[in-house]
Motif scaffolding. Structure first.
Motif, PDB file in Angstrom:
ATOM      1  N   THR A  68      40.955  35.389  40.398  1.00 47.28           N
ATOM      2  CA  THR A  68      41.980  35.808  41.351  1.00 47.28           C
ATOM      3  C   THR A  68      41.346  35.895  42.726  1.00 47.28           C
ATOM      4  O   THR A  68      40.321  36.562  42.894  1.00 47.28           O
ATOM      5  N   VAL A  69      41.927  35.228  43.722  1.00 41.30           N
ATOM      6  CA  VAL A  69      41.442  35.280  45.098  1.00 41.30           C
ATOM      7  C   VAL A  69      42.380  36.174  45.896  1.00 41.30           C
ATOM      8  O   VAL A  69      43.575  35.893  46.011  1.00 41.30           O
ATOM      9  N   ALA A  70      41.831  37.255  46.439  1.00 46.27           N
ATOM     10  CA  ALA A  70      42.625  38.234  47.185  1.00 46.27           C
ATOM     11  C   ALA A  70      42.999  37.695  48.565  1.00 46.27           C
ATOM     12  O   ALA A  70      42.456  36.696  49.040  1.00 46.27           O
ATOM     13  N   SER A  71      43.902  38.410  49.223  1.00 44.62           N
ATOM     14  CA  SER A  71      44.332  37.992  50.559  1.00 44.62           C
ATOM     15  C   SER A  71      43.193  38.024  51.569  1.00 44.62           C
ATOM     16  O   SER A  71      43.232  37.314  52.575  1.00 44.62           O
ATOM     17  N   SER A  72      42.167  38.827  51.312  1.00 42.64           N
ATOM     18  CA  SER A  72      41.005  38.894  52.200  1.00 42.64           C
ATOM     19  C   SER A  72      39.943  37.860  51.852  1.00 42.64           C
ATOM     20  O   SER A  72      38.954  37.708  52.575  1.00 42.64           O
ATOM     21  N   GLY A  73      40.129  37.130  50.769  1.00 41.42           N
ATOM     22  CA  GLY A  73      39.112  36.188  50.312  1.00 41.42           C
ATOM     23  C   GLY A  73      39.125  34.881  51.089  1.00 41.42           C
ATOM     24  O   GLY A  73      40.185  34.346  51.421  1.00 41.42           O
ATOM     25  N   ARG A  74      37.943  34.371  51.380  1.00 42.88           N
ATOM     26  CA  ARG A  74      37.740  33.041  51.961  1.00 42.88           C
ATOM     27  C   ARG A  74      36.717  32.375  51.062  1.00 42.88           C
ATOM     28  O   ARG A  74      35.520  32.541  51.262  1.00 42.88           O
ATOM     29  N   VAL A  75      37.179  31.627  50.065  1.00 40.47           N
ATOM     30  CA  VAL A  75      36.354  31.321  48.906  1.00 40.47           C
ATOM     31  C   VAL A  75      36.193  29.812  48.741  1.00 40.47           C
ATOM     32  O   VAL A  75      37.161  29.055  48.840  1.00 40.47           O
ATOM     33  N   VAL A  76      34.961  29.409  48.477  1.00 40.25           N
ATOM     34  CA  VAL A  76      34.650  28.050  48.060  1.00 40.25           C
ATOM     35  C   VAL A  76      34.164  28.115  46.617  1.00 40.25           C
ATOM     36  O   VAL A  76      33.242  28.864  46.298  1.00 40.25           O
ATOM     37  N   ILE A  77      34.791  27.346  45.734  1.00 42.73           N
ATOM     38  CA  ILE A  77      34.329  27.198  44.359  1.00 42.73           C
ATOM     39  C   ILE A  77      33.951  25.741  44.179  1.00 42.73           C
ATOM     40  O   ILE A  77      34.769  24.847  44.447  1.00 42.73           O
ATOM     41  N   ARG A  78      32.715  25.496  43.713  1.00 45.06           N
ATOM     42  CA  ARG A  78      32.279  24.109  43.595  1.00 45.06           C
ATOM     43  C   ARG A  78      31.416  23.887  42.359  1.00 45.06           C
ATOM     44  O   ARG A  78      30.805  24.798  41.818  1.00 45.06           O
ATOM     45  N   ASP A  79      31.432  22.648  41.902  1.00 44.08           N
ATOM     46  CA  ASP A  79      30.506  22.158  40.885  1.00 44.08           C
ATOM     47  C   ASP A  79      30.585  22.950  39.577  1.00 44.08           C
ATOM     48  O   ASP A  79      29.571  23.408  39.050  1.00 44.08           O
ATOM     49  N   MET A  80      31.790  23.073  39.040  1.00 43.72           N
ATOM     50  CA  MET A  80      31.954  23.747  37.750  1.00 43.72           C
ATOM     51  C   MET A  80      33.266  23.339  37.108  1.00 43.72           C
ATOM     52  O   MET A  80      34.153  22.761  37.758  1.00 43.72           O
ATOM     53  N   THR A  81      33.392  23.663  35.821  1.00 37.49           N
ATOM     54  CA  THR A  81      34.653  23.551  35.092  1.00 37.49           C
ATOM     55  C   THR A  81      35.207  24.952  34.855  1.00 37.49           C
ATOM     56  O   THR A  81      34.471  25.856  34.454  1.00 37.49           O
ATOM     57  N   ILE A  82      36.498  25.123  35.103  1.00 37.32           N
ATOM     58  CA  ILE A  82      37.191  26.398  34.910  1.00 37.32           C
ATOM     59  C   ILE A  82      38.215  26.191  33.804  1.00 37.32           C
ATOM     60  O   ILE A  82      39.122  25.356  33.943  1.00 37.32           O
ATOM     61  N   ARG A  83      38.080  26.943  32.710  1.00 37.08           N
ATOM     62  CA  ARG A  83      38.956  26.680  31.578  1.00 37.08           C
ATOM     63  C   ARG A  83      39.291  27.948  30.790  1.00 37.08           C
ATOM     64  O   ARG A  83      38.678  28.998  30.963  1.00 37.08           O
ATOM     65  N   HIS A  84      40.295  27.800  29.920  1.00 38.22           N
ATOM     66  CA  HIS A  84      40.686  28.793  28.908  1.00 38.22           C
ATOM     67  C   HIS A  84      41.203  30.100  29.504  1.00 38.22           C
ATOM     68  O   HIS A  84      41.219  31.123  28.833  1.00 38.22           O
ATOM     69  N   GLY A  85      41.625  30.060  30.788  1.00 37.67           N
ATOM     70  CA  GLY A  85      42.367  31.197  31.299  1.00 37.67           C
ATOM     71  C   GLY A  85      43.733  31.256  30.636  1.00 37.67           C
ATOM     72  O   GLY A  85      44.326  30.223  30.297  1.00 37.67           O
ATOM     73  N   ASN A  86      44.235  32.445  30.462  1.00 38.55           N
ATOM     74  CA  ASN A  86      45.541  32.639  29.816  1.00 38.55           C
ATOM     75  C   ASN A  86      46.143  33.901  30.405  1.00 38.55           C
ATOM     76  O   ASN A  86      45.563  34.975  30.296  1.00 38.55           O
ATOM     77  N   ASP A  87      47.272  33.750  31.066  1.00 43.62           N
ATOM     78  CA  ASP A  87      47.860  34.897  31.764  1.00 43.62           C
ATOM     79  C   ASP A  87      49.194  35.260  31.119  1.00 43.62           C
ATOM     80  O   ASP A  87      50.251  34.920  31.638  1.00 43.62           O
ATOM     81  N   PRO A  88      49.164  35.919  29.979  1.00 40.41           N
ATOM     82  CA  PRO A  88      50.413  36.228  29.290  1.00 40.41           C
ATOM     83  C   PRO A  88      51.197  37.323  29.994  1.00 40.41           C
ATOM     84  O   PRO A  88      50.651  38.337  30.395  1.00 40.41           O
ATOM     85  N   LEU A 119      45.828  32.429  43.641  1.00 37.91           N
ATOM     86  CA  LEU A 119      45.522  32.613  45.059  1.00 37.91           C
ATOM     87  C   LEU A 119      46.623  33.461  45.670  1.00 37.91           C
ATOM     88  O   LEU A 119      47.743  32.995  45.860  1.00 37.91           O
ATOM     89  N   SER A 120      46.299  34.730  45.962  1.00 34.70           N
ATOM     90  CA  SER A 120      47.323  35.649  46.461  1.00 34.70           C
ATOM     91  C   SER A 120      47.326  35.747  47.979  1.00 34.70           C
ATOM     92  O   SER A 120      48.048  36.556  48.550  1.00 34.70           O
ATOM     93  N   GLY A 121      46.546  34.923  48.647  1.00 36.78           N
ATOM     94  CA  GLY A 121      46.441  34.910  50.099  1.00 36.78           C
ATOM     95  C   GLY A 121      45.052  34.421  50.467  1.00 36.78           C
ATOM     96  O   GLY A 121      44.303  33.943  49.625  1.00 36.78           O
ATOM     97  N   GLY A 122      44.696  34.513  51.734  1.00 40.08           N
ATOM     98  CA  GLY A 122      43.377  34.042  52.126  1.00 40.08           C
ATOM     99  C   GLY A 122      43.275  32.539  52.020  1.00 40.08           C
ATOM    100  O   GLY A 122      44.216  31.807  52.320  1.00 40.08           O
ATOM    101  N   GLY A 123      42.130  32.047  51.556  1.00 43.52           N
ATOM    102  CA  GLY A 123      41.938  30.613  51.468  1.00 43.52           C
ATOM    103  C   GLY A 123      41.015  30.248  50.327  1.00 43.52           C
ATOM    104  O   GLY A 123      40.104  30.993  49.968  1.00 43.52           O
ATOM    105  N   LEU A 124      41.259  29.068  49.748  1.00 45.50           N
ATOM    106  CA  LEU A 124      40.463  28.600  48.618  1.00 45.50           C
ATOM    107  C   LEU A 124      40.211  27.110  48.773  1.00 45.50           C
ATOM    108  O   LEU A 124      41.142  26.325  48.974  1.00 45.50           O
TER     109      LEU A 124
END
Length: 306
Positions: free
Chosen positions: A110-130, A140-145
Motif C-alpha cells: 500500500t502506497v500512502a498519499s505521502s509516499g513517493r515510491v519507486v519499486i524495481r527489479d522484482m516480482t510481486i505476487r499472491h496478494g489477496n484483498d478479500p 496507490l492511495s495518493g502520492g506517486g508510484l
C-alpha cells in the motif's frame, strides 16, 4: 471513453508527456539528490532487517530498501516515504503476500498519499484483498508510484458476497502512476456472488483499475491474462464486468509501445436469465477518461456477458 482523432497530434502530445517526468518524480529526484545521508537497507535472511516493514520504519526519504531473499514472504507493506524498494531482478526476487495464490488476507504493498515510491527489479505476487475490493497486489492511495522492470502477477482482489471489486493487480485511488519495462499478468478482480439483496457485485480492472489520476503512463509493458469477473446473482441489476486488462474511470491514460493481449471481462450469471453485461475485454474507459494508444497492440481480449 474519449479518444483523439489525429494520430500525429496524439503522438506528439503523448511523447511530450513521456519525456516530461510526472511532477512527483521531479520532486522525489530532487529530494534524493540532496540527501547525503541516504542509506541502503538490506532485507532478508541474515540481513540487518528481516522484513521490508522493519527497514521502512528505520528509513528516511531517499533510502533504498534492498531485498536480497530470492523469495520474500510479507503482506500488508505500508509505504509512506520517498524511497526505492528494489530486488535483484524480476526473475531473481519475488515478494509475495503468501506462498500460495488466493490464500493471503492482505495485499502486498500500500502506497500512502505521502509516499513517493519507486519499486524495481522484482516480482510481486499472491496478494489477496478479500472484502475491501481495492487492489489485490498494490493499492496507490495518493502520492506517486513508479514500477520499473517489475512483474505484477497472480494477485486477486475478491469482494465480499454481493460486493464490488476493482484492480486485481493494481488499484489507483489517487496519485500518479508510471509503469515501464514491466509485465502485469494473470491477476483477477472477482466480484462477490449473491449479496443479501440477491445482487451479484461488479468487477472492474482485472489488471489495473484507475479511479482518479491526472496522468497514468504505461510504457514498454505487456498486460496479459488478467480477468474481471462479475459476481453471480439471483436478481438482475449488477453482475457487470468492465476492463479485463485496464479500467480507467477518470483522467488520462497513456499506453506507449505496449501490448494488451488475452485479457477477459466476464459478466456474472443471474438465475432469472438476465446475466451481467461485460464491456472492454482489454480496456474500458469511463466517460471522464482519456485513453491514448501509441505503438500499442490490443488483441485477443474477450468481453462476455453472463
Amino acid at each position: 471513453m474519449k479518444t483523439s482523432g489525429s494520430l500525429s497530434s496524439v503522438l506528439r502530445a503523448v511523447l511530450r508527456l513521456v519525456r516530461r517526468p510526472l511532477p512527483w518524480v521531479v520532486v522525489a529526484l530532487a529530494c534524493f539528490a540532496t540527501l547525503a545521508d541516504a542509506a541502503t537497507r538490506n532485507v532478508g535472511s541474515g540481513q540487518p532487517y528481516a522484513t521490508i516493514a522493519a527497514a521502512l520504519a528505520a528509513s528516511s526519504d531517499g533510502d533504498v530498501i534492498n531485498v536480497v531473499d530470492p523469495v520474500h514472504t510479507e503482506a500488508d507493506i505500508y509505504v509512506s516515504d520517498a524511497v526505492t524498494i528494489q530486488g535483484q531482478g524480476a526473475s531473481a526476487t519475488v515478494v509475495q503476500a503468501h506462498p500460495a495464490f488466493a490464500v493471503a488476507t492482505a495485499r502486498v504493498f500500500t502506497v500512502a498519499s505521502s509516499g513517493r515510491v519507486v519499486i524495481r527489479d522484482m516480482t510481486i505476487r499472491h496478494g489477496n484483498d478479500p472484502g475491501t475490493g481495492n487492489g489485490g497486489g498494490i493499492y496507490l492511495s495518493g502520492g506517486g508510484l513508479l514500477l520499473d522492470r517489475v512483474v505484477v502477477t497472480l494477485n486477486r482482489d475478491a469482494a465480499a458476497p454481493g460486493g464490488h471489486t476493482r484492480g486485481g493487480g493494481i488499484y489507483v485511488s489517487m496519485g500518479g502512476l508510471r509503469i515501464r519495462d514491466s509485465i502485469i499478468s494473470d491477476n483477477v478482480a472477482e466480484a462477490g456472488d449473491i449479496g443479501i439483496d440477491g445482487y451479484g457485485g461488479y468487477a472492474s480492472g482485472g489488471g489495473i483499475y484507475v479511479s482518479s489520476t491526472d496522468v497514468a503512463e504505461i510504457v514498454n509493458t505487456t498486460i496479459s491474462g488478467n480477468q474481471a469477473l462479475g459476481g453471480d446473482g439471483t436478481v438482475a441489476g449488477y453482475s457487470f464486468a468492465w476492463g479485463g486488462c485496464i479500467s480507467q474511470a477518470w483522467g488520462t491514460l497513456n499506453l506507449v509501445n505496449s501490448v494488451v493481449r488475452g485479457n477477459q471481462a466476464i459478466g456474472g450469471t443471474v438465475s432469472n436469465g438476465f446475466g451481467g453485461p461485460a464491456e472492454g475485454g482489454g480496456i474500458y474507459g469511463g466517460a471522464n477518461g482519456w485513453v491514448h494508444l501509441v505503438n500499442t497492440t490490443v488483441s485477443a481480449n474477450l468481453a462476455q456477458g453472463g
